[in-house]
Scaffold this motif. Structure first.
Motif, PDB file in Angstrom:
ATOM      1  N   ASN A 116      -7.842  -5.296  -0.948  1.00  0.00           N
ATOM      2  CA  ASN A 116      -7.673  -5.707   0.443  1.00  0.00           C
ATOM      3  C   ASN A 116      -8.969  -5.622   1.244  1.00  0.00           C
ATOM      4  N   PHE A 123     -11.510  -9.935  -4.964  1.00  0.00           N
ATOM      5  CA  PHE A 123     -10.088  -9.741  -4.678  1.00  0.00           C
ATOM      6  C   PHE A 123      -9.267  -9.869  -5.959  1.00  0.00           C
ATOM      7  N   GLU A 172       0.841  -1.197   0.000  1.00  0.00           N
ATOM      8  CA  GLU A 172       0.000   0.000   0.000  1.00  0.00           C
ATOM      9  C   GLU A 172       0.876   1.247   0.000  1.00  0.00           C
ATOM     10  N   TYR A 231      -5.474  -1.624  -5.352  1.00  0.00           N
ATOM     11  CA  TYR A 231      -4.861  -2.563  -4.413  1.00  0.00           C
ATOM     12  C   TYR A 231      -5.536  -2.442  -3.045  1.00  0.00           C
TER      13      TYR A 231
END
Length: 113
Positions: free
Chosen positions: A53, A61, A8, A49
């Motif tokens: 999550n 996903f 992240e 991304y």
């Protein structure tokens, strides 16, 4: 650029560095338009991304990760195009390499699902 293993944070830094690069380019129609595309795609890598999550299931996903991977590939394209228009700028190679590394990391995660 030192490698960050928190994906992240790494995708956030990638988007920030792309924005810094775009700000440093001379003003031309090509740089403005291609720069806008790079800003969008580079930010979308990390945003998707993060969305992945917060998955709603395995299919969601995988879907979000595939979008993030697609955006990393698109970012590489815009970086290469901007590099051709701005041959004297040195910042491109590191960002092109980072976009490719992000794409490979995302592909690896997708392949393990």
């Amino acid at each position: 650029m030192s490698k960050i293993y928190d994906l992240e944070e790494r995708t956030f830094k990638f988007a920030c560095n792309c924005r810094i690069l775009v700000k440093s380019l001379k003003t031309s129609i090509a740089n403005i338009e291609d720069g806008k595309q790079l800003v969008r795609s580079s930010g979308s890598v990390g945003a998707n991304y993060i969305e992945a999550n917060e998955k709603l299931g395995e299919k969601d996903f995988a879907f979000r990760l595939k979008i993030a991977r697609k955006e990393a590939k698109e970012s590489k394209y815009w970086l290469r195009l901007l590099k051709e228009s701005n041959p004297n700028a040195n910042e491109f190679d590191g960002l092109i390499q980072e976009s490719e590394e992000l794409r490979k990391i995302l592909s690896s995660i997708i392949n393990k699902i």
